[in-house]
Design an enzyme around this catalytic site. Structure first.
Site, PDB file in Angstrom:
ATOM      1  N   ASP A 271     -19.244  15.670  56.180  1.00  0.00           N
ATOM      2  CA  ASP A 271     -19.566  14.420  56.110  1.00  0.00           C
ATOM      3  C   ASP A 271     -18.896  13.982  57.464  1.00  0.00           C
ATOM      4  OD1 ASP A 271     -19.070  11.718  54.986  1.00  0.00           O
ATOM      5  OD2 ASP A 271     -17.354  11.894  54.748  1.00  0.00           O
TER       6      ASP A 271
ATOM      7  N   GLY B  99      -6.120   1.886  57.933  1.00  0.00           N
ATOM      8  CA  GLY B  99      -7.792   1.297  57.477  1.00  0.00           C
ATOM      9  C   GLY B  99      -7.901   1.728  56.351  1.00  0.00           C
TER      10      GLY B  99
ATOM     11  N   GLY C   9     -11.408   3.412  52.919  1.00  0.00           N
ATOM     12  CA  GLY C   9     -12.542   3.885  52.616  1.00  0.00           C
ATOM     13  C   GLY C   9     -12.727   3.900  51.818  1.00  0.00           C
ATOM     14  N   GLY C  10     -13.989   4.537  51.258  1.00  0.00           N
ATOM     15  CA  GLY C  10     -14.631   4.614  50.000  1.00  0.00           C
ATOM     16  C   GLY C  10     -13.559   5.912  48.952  1.00  0.00           C
TER      17      GLY C  10
END
Length: 668
Positions: free
Chosen positions: A472, A354, A356-357
């Site tokens: 987070d 995956g 992500g940022g």
């Protein structure tokens, strides 16, 4: 005739009970027979040619026992009182990773040799599932434990414990010793030799355990463990003394280098210079190189050397990485880039889990240990100095909890930082919740995940040696293992501080929709801001919706909608409709109300994670929801959107959320 009488006399003396002869033995120059009787071994335990007692030998999921061959009398037959005794032994634990080994060594006094029926792994080959903790075991042990097992209430992954009939230690302490007035930590799995003193005073009913590096010649004056305990009911009249050990998922060798024991007196001290030496780590590699190198002499060797030099030069450029002097202290927690490159098959797209940022995540298989890993490649930029940032990453790597994704280590290369985690085969939780997933989780599975993540957060906030603020918490950072247990991961934003001190974080980090209002105003993150994010997590798991929905004509804040359902006395209307009727209404209602409670705009009104765990377990009743609870997310969203727009220009809340998600999202 005289010779026969002498032999008969010797045999009679050997049969006199230990309470009369005060048994005393020492293995100071090896266990191969030169110091006395041969030990009784079972499992994979062995005596090396150099005289070392090797309980396990670079294996996984194995066990080993070694006992003094003759029974020892521990009790006075007249008053059934346990004698005094003392023992000194030197040991070393070597693992493929300094901070990851398994599972440790135990000095043990048991009714039988070999402990039949005992299990390996966390049971240290002492007990099994059914008899652990039973009074009928009649076992005394001192464990040197290198893994934290919550089921035994272990204090950490590097401790010494006194065990009576079970592995839930009666008393335990972090491994170390007192040098004058200061306490110095020791790493049990460092591979270095250490000495342990175990003493029992039968008159005072006092147990003392002391340890120190082998270089410390005399026993430290202050014991590591001191316990008032009468061993008379525990020990039988006749017992066996020895050692037990077991390995887990990491290749580990457990050595006993020397051993001294005495009944009714002080055991003879070990002389370090006479102890057999541990094998050289590099010796095996040198001998292999020599063995295979000899046949390649002459022209073929020259050609191989030339081609090898060219190959190394190319590989060195390809796998060059940043390595500064201060990183040498972190040892095995620093992975080589080459190892990660091979593990991920060159970071090829097929292994991509995956994006992500904060970067891409790849699946990998470590070539050396065949352990599955997940490798996250993130930017080399940091709000702290790189040295401080890596120090925190290494500290976080020492976290041990069943509901946390294990951070195994890191690597630095050119313009990036690579973080290495345990691989979770079922991926992140969010893919089972949103956007019409192919497979949805039923309520029972979701409730188990919720309780697991709550337990992991409680460990971070209160039960580890430092306070860890995750910063987070969200569904995309909760990963599912092979049994769909929830594990909180992605500690890239986490910060640590000591218990009782004030955290100094002043940057707004996290993901919009999970940010507490006070965090968006001040940038200050605390355990209460984690609780706020956990409240958003509770609602998204129970409702199957994201905290902020920007797809429609208006921005919908999930907590506002749940609160409106509660206000209409129908809070169950907010549940994920994919449950159908297969759910426990009381549990769903509890989770929804707890999500509102954790979303309170006032930090002091939010529960602690310990209270959250108690509410979820049903140990404490949940307080009544009031009208002041459900304003937190809207307030946080509005505050942060205004702050963002003032810095980067005007725009709708929807465009703000989309832009901020791209900057802050750390999910997969």
């Amino acid at each position: 005739m005289f010779v026969k009488l002498y032999v008969l006399l010797v045999l009679l003396v050997s049969l006199v009970p230990a309470e009369a002869q005060d048994l005393n033995f020492i293995y100071n120059d090896g266990f191969n027979g030169r110091s006395g009787l041969n030990l009784s071994l079972d499992g994979i335990a062995e005596i090396t040619p150099k005289g070392l007692l090797k309980l396990t030998n670079d294996t996984k999921q194995k066990s080993g026992h070694a006992f003094y061959p003759n029974p020892v009398t521990f009790k006075n037959s007249e008053n059934d009182t346990a004698f005094s005794f003392s023992t000194i032994f030197a040991f070393a634990i070597r693992s493929e990773y300094t901070t990851l080994s398994g599972h440790g060594i135990a000095f043990v006094i048991a009714p039988t040799r070999g402990l039949p029926g005992a299990l390996g792994n966390q049971y240290l080959s002492l007990f099994n599932v059914s008899n652990n903790g039973n009074f009928t075991n009649h076992v005394f042990a001192v464990e040197l434990d290198t893994l934290q097992n919550p089921e035994f209430s272990d204090i950490n992954e590097n401790h010494v414990g006194i065990d009576i009939n079970g592995l839930r230690s009666v008393k335990a302490a972090p491994a170390g010793y007192f040098d004058s007035q200061y306490f110095k930590n020791l790493s049990l799995s460092s591979g270095k030799e250490m000495r342990v003193w175990v003493e029992y005073d039968g008159t005072k009913k006092q147990i003392e355990v002391t340890m120190a590096p082998i270089a410390v010649a005399t026993k430290p004056p202050t014991p590591l463990l001191s316990l008032k305990y009468d061993l008379s009911p525990i020990l039988n009249k006749v017992m066996y003394v020895g050692f037990s050990s077991s390995t887990g998922s990491f290749l580990t060798s457990h050595y006993v280098v020397g051993w001294s024991f005495r009944m009714n007196g002080q055991a003879q001290d070990l002389i370090a210079s006479k102890l057999p030496k541990l094998p050289s780590i590099a010796g095996k590699k040198r001998s292999m190189l020599f063995t295979f190198g000899v046949p390649l002499i002459s022209v073929s060797l020259v050609l191989l050397v030339v081609s090898g030099v060219l190959y190394v030069m190319r590989r060195k450029r390809k796998f060059s990485e940043v390595l500064e002097d201060w990183e040498l202290d972190y040892g095995p927690q620093r992975f080589k880039y080459k190892e990660l490159y091979i593990a991920t098959k060159g970071f090829r797209e097929k292994e991509l889990l995956g994006t992500g940022g904060f970067g891409k995540v790849y699946r990998g298989l470590l070539p050396s240990s065949k352990i599955e890993i997940a490798v996250k490649r993130v930017s080399h930029e940091s709000r702290q100095g790189m040295k401080e940032f890596v120090a925190e990453i290494v500290s976080i790597g020492r976290l041990r909890h069943r509901n946390l994704v294990q951070l195994l280590g890191y690597c630095r290369r050119k313009g990036e930082l690579l973080l290495v985690y345990d691989y979770m085969p079922n991926g992140s939780l969010d893919k089972y919740l949103f956007d019409q997933p192919e497979l949805t989780l039923n309520w029972s599975q979701r409730f188990k995940v919720i309780k697991g993540v709550a337990s992991g957060l409680l460990y971070l906030h209160e039960e580890w040696e430092q306070v860890v603020i995750h910063r987070d918490v969200k569904a995309s950072n909760v990963l599912l293992d092979g049994e769909f247990n929830g594990r909180l991961g992605d500690f890239g934003l986490a910060r640590l501080y000591d218990h009782g001190t004030d955290p100094q974080t002043t940057h707004i980090v996290g993901t919009l929709g999970y940010l507490a209002p006070e965090h968006t105003r001040t940038g200050r993150a605390t355990t209460r801001t984690d609780v706020f994010a956990f409240g958003a997590f509770l609602l998204e798991v129970a409702c199957g919706k994201r905290p902020i929905n920007t797809q429609g004509p208006e921005d919908v804040i999930l907590v506002d909608w749940v609160f409106s359902c509660w206000n209409r006395s129908n809070i169950l209307e907010a549940r994920d409709q994919s449950f159908g009727t297969d759910f426990v209404a009381e549990e769903v209602e509890l989770v929804l109300k707890l999500g509102l409670l954790c979303s309170h705009s006032e930090p002091a009104a939010r529960p602690s994670m310990r209270q959250v765990v108690q509410y979820l377990a049903g140990d404490v009743a949940l307080p009544e929801v009031t009208s002041g609870l459900a304003v937190g997310h809207r307030e946080a969203f509005d505050d942060y959107a205004m702050s963002y727009q003032s810095s980067f220009g005007k725009g709708s809340l929807q465009s703000t959320y989309i832009a901020e998600s791209a900057l802050l999202s750390g999910g997969r």
